[in-house]
Design an enzyme around this catalytic site. Structure first.
Site, mmCIF file in Angstrom:
data_model
loop_
_atom_site.group_PDB
_atom_site.id
_atom_site.type_symbol
_atom_site.label_atom_id
_atom_site.label_comp_id
_atom_site.label_asym_id
_atom_site.label_seq_id
_atom_site.Cartn_x
_atom_site.Cartn_y
_atom_site.Cartn_z
ATOM 1 N N LYS A 1 -39.060 85.236 22.596
ATOM 2 C CA LYS A 1 -37.741 84.824 23.090
ATOM 3 C C LYS A 1 -37.168 83.710 22.194
ATOM 4 O O LYS A 1 -37.888 83.148 21.353
ATOM 5 C CB LYS A 1 -37.896 84.337 24.531
ATOM 6 C CG LYS A 1 -38.351 85.419 25.516
ATOM 7 C CD LYS A 1 -38.444 84.823 26.908
ATOM 8 C CE LYS A 1 -39.044 85.773 27.915
ATOM 9 N NZ LYS A 1 -39.188 85.164 29.238
ATOM 10 N N ARG B 1 -50.532 91.370 28.361
ATOM 11 C CA ARG B 1 -50.250 90.460 29.498
ATOM 12 C C ARG B 1 -51.331 89.384 29.598
ATOM 13 O O ARG B 1 -51.051 88.231 29.879
ATOM 14 C CB ARG B 1 -50.201 91.226 30.823
ATOM 15 C CG ARG B 1 -49.070 92.197 30.949
ATOM 16 C CD ARG B 1 -47.740 91.586 31.223
ATOM 17 N NE ARG B 1 -47.536 91.167 32.572
ATOM 18 C CZ ARG B 1 -46.354 90.825 33.074
ATOM 19 N NH1 ARG B 1 -45.263 90.851 32.304
ATOM 20 N NH2 ARG B 1 -46.219 90.428 34.313
ATOM 21 N N THR C 1 -46.524 83.820 34.191
ATOM 22 C CA THR C 1 -45.103 83.521 33.939
ATOM 23 C C THR C 1 -44.778 82.038 33.761
ATOM 24 O O THR C 1 -44.029 81.661 32.871
ATOM 25 C CB THR C 1 -44.260 84.090 35.112
ATOM 26 O OG1 THR C 1 -44.612 85.456 35.289
ATOM 27 C CG2 THR C 1 -42.782 83.984 34.840
ATOM 28 N N ARG D 1 -48.689 81.344 26.531
ATOM 29 C CA ARG D 1 -47.855 80.451 27.347
ATOM 30 C C ARG D 1 -48.607 79.177 27.727
ATOM 31 O O ARG D 1 -48.026 78.098 27.809
ATOM 32 C CB ARG D 1 -47.383 81.191 28.597
ATOM 33 C CG ARG D 1 -46.311 82.254 28.301
ATOM 34 C CD ARG D 1 -46.125 83.176 29.480
ATOM 35 N NE ARG D 1 -44.964 84.049 29.383
ATOM 36 C CZ ARG D 1 -44.725 85.044 30.214
ATOM 37 N NH1 ARG D 1 -45.567 85.304 31.205
ATOM 38 N NH2 ARG D 1 -43.648 85.792 30.082
ATOM 39 N N ASN E 1 -40.557 80.437 28.423
ATOM 40 C CA ASN E 1 -41.995 80.748 28.344
ATOM 41 C C ASN E 1 -42.368 81.601 27.128
ATOM 42 O O ASN E 1 -43.359 82.322 27.138
ATOM 43 C CB ASN E 1 -42.484 81.368 29.658
ATOM 44 C CG ASN E 1 -41.742 82.633 30.016
ATOM 45 O OD1 ASN E 1 -40.942 83.134 29.232
ATOM 46 N ND2 ASN E 1 -42.008 83.172 31.196
ATOM 47 N N HIS F 1 -41.665 87.669 26.241
ATOM 48 C CA HIS F 1 -41.584 88.709 27.273
ATOM 49 C C HIS F 1 -42.621 89.770 26.933
ATOM 50 O O HIS F 1 -42.752 90.143 25.767
ATOM 51 C CB HIS F 1 -40.207 89.385 27.312
ATOM 52 C CG HIS F 1 -40.280 90.662 28.084
ATOM 53 N ND1 HIS F 1 -40.293 90.675 29.465
ATOM 54 C CD2 HIS F 1 -40.479 91.946 27.690
ATOM 55 C CE1 HIS F 1 -40.453 91.935 29.870
ATOM 56 N NE2 HIS F 1 -40.573 92.726 28.824
ATOM 57 N N GLU G 1 -38.416 99.944 28.457
ATOM 58 C CA GLU G 1 -37.975 98.772 27.679
ATOM 59 C C GLU G 1 -37.939 99.082 26.181
ATOM 60 O O GLU G 1 -37.011 98.688 25.483
ATOM 61 C CB GLU G 1 -38.917 97.592 27.929
ATOM 62 C CG GLU G 1 -38.781 97.015 29.319
ATOM 63 C CD GLU G 1 -39.757 95.878 29.597
ATOM 64 O OE1 GLU G 1 -39.662 95.277 30.676
ATOM 65 O OE2 GLU G 1 -40.631 95.600 28.748
HETATM 66 P P1 TYD Z 1 -40.855 87.980 35.580
HETATM 67 O O1 TYD Z 1 -40.577 89.394 35.207
HETATM 68 O O2 TYD Z 1 -41.149 87.669 37.010
HETATM 69 O O3 TYD Z 1 -42.050 87.352 34.717
HETATM 70 P P2 TYD Z 1 -42.799 87.850 33.382
HETATM 71 O O4 TYD Z 1 -41.868 87.520 32.233
HETATM 72 O O5 TYD Z 1 -44.041 87.009 33.335
HETATM 73 O O6 TYD Z 1 -43.067 89.314 33.528
HETATM 74 O O7 TYD Z 1 -39.600 87.099 35.181
HETATM 75 C C1 TYD Z 1 -38.879 87.341 34.005
HETATM 76 C C2 TYD Z 1 -38.508 86.031 33.388
HETATM 77 O O8 TYD Z 1 -37.650 85.317 34.269
HETATM 78 C C3 TYD Z 1 -39.686 85.102 33.154
HETATM 79 O O9 TYD Z 1 -40.357 85.388 31.949
HETATM 80 C C4 TYD Z 1 -39.045 83.762 33.184
HETATM 81 C C5 TYD Z 1 -37.857 83.930 34.124
HETATM 82 N N1 TYD Z 1 -38.118 83.354 35.467
HETATM 83 C C6 TYD Z 1 -37.481 82.164 35.803
HETATM 84 O O10 TYD Z 1 -36.709 81.595 35.035
HETATM 85 N N2 TYD Z 1 -37.731 81.621 37.042
HETATM 86 C C7 TYD Z 1 -38.577 82.208 37.930
HETATM 87 O O11 TYD Z 1 -38.762 81.646 39.047
HETATM 88 C C8 TYD Z 1 -39.228 83.448 37.553
HETATM 89 C C9 TYD Z 1 -40.172 84.139 38.487
HETATM 90 C C10 TYD Z 1 -38.957 83.987 36.322
#
Ligand code: TYD
Length: 203
Positions: free
Chosen positions: A16, A121, A127, A138, A158, A161, A172
């Protein structure tokens, strides 16, 4: 899942905008490369907001899963919940994600190999960087939290993705790559990772 070849599984990874700005592209690639996965697609793009929104709208369950994850995290820390309804809360996050993803260049990649979705993952970590384990990308390279992001009304930074399931990965990848941009080739290292016989090592 008959005829499904786990060794050919593909997953999408996006470094990102925060990861690119933190000079972590090489480190991220190194982590997935060193575990034995194969890089089969790679490009740098500045995503449009539409692209980002499309990307985060693939899974119809996303809002419930993400909102619940955030609420559970607030509960585990003994903090007051950030809203009344997890789904409504997650929809607010979804509106913030396109701004973040389109704020600068990202590096998107397709990684292929045995159980690529879960392997990536695991290496990426959970996350919220505050609670991602050390040893994960992360956990090792960033320090953001849900509370900091929510206080500033922005998405969590973070770095990465990565696709959450094989089905999600396929959808995706189709958003970020043309079919012809995904390469099919063999790495010498695949012999030691996958081949049944190890003839040819000893002279
Ligand atoms: P998510 O798909 O839940 O997590 P991941 O990327 O670990 O699969 O969420 C997508 C993105 O949204 C996540 O990388 C960061 C952002 N996010 C927030 O900003 N706040 C939050 O509370 C959550 C759950 C995600």
């Amino acid at each position: 899942m008959k005829n499904y070849d786990l060794k050919q599984e593909q997953t999408l990874v996006i470094v990102k905008p925060d990861g690119v700005q933190r000079d972590l592209v090489g480190e991220v690639i190194k982590r997935y490369e060193q575990c034995g996965l194969k890089l089969v697609g790679l490009k740098m793009v500045i995503p449009t907001k539409d692209m980002a929104l499309k990307h985060y709208s693939i899974d119809p369950e996303w809002a419930i899963k993400s909102g619940t994850k955030t609420f559970e995290s607030y509960k585990a820390k003994g903090l007051p919940l950030p809203g009344k309804d997890p789904v409504e809360f997650a929809e607010g996050i979804r509106r913030k994600l396109p701004d973040f993803m389109s704020s600068g260049p990202v590096v998107s990649m397709v990684w292929q190999g045995m159980g690529a979705v879960s392997i990536v993952r695991k290496i990426t970590g959970s996350t919220e960087p505050l609670t991602s384990l050390p040893g994960t990308i992360r956990g090792d390279y960033t320090i953001d939290s849900y509370t900091a992001a929510d206080t500033d009304s922005r998405a969590v930074r973070n770095i990465i993705h990565s696709s959450g399931s094989v089905d999600e990965a396929n959808k995706e990848i189709a958003i970020w790559f043309d079919k012809k941009e995904i390469l099919s080739y063999r790495l010498v290292s695949e012999e030691i990772i996958y081949d049944v016989n190890l003839d040819g090592i000893l002279e």
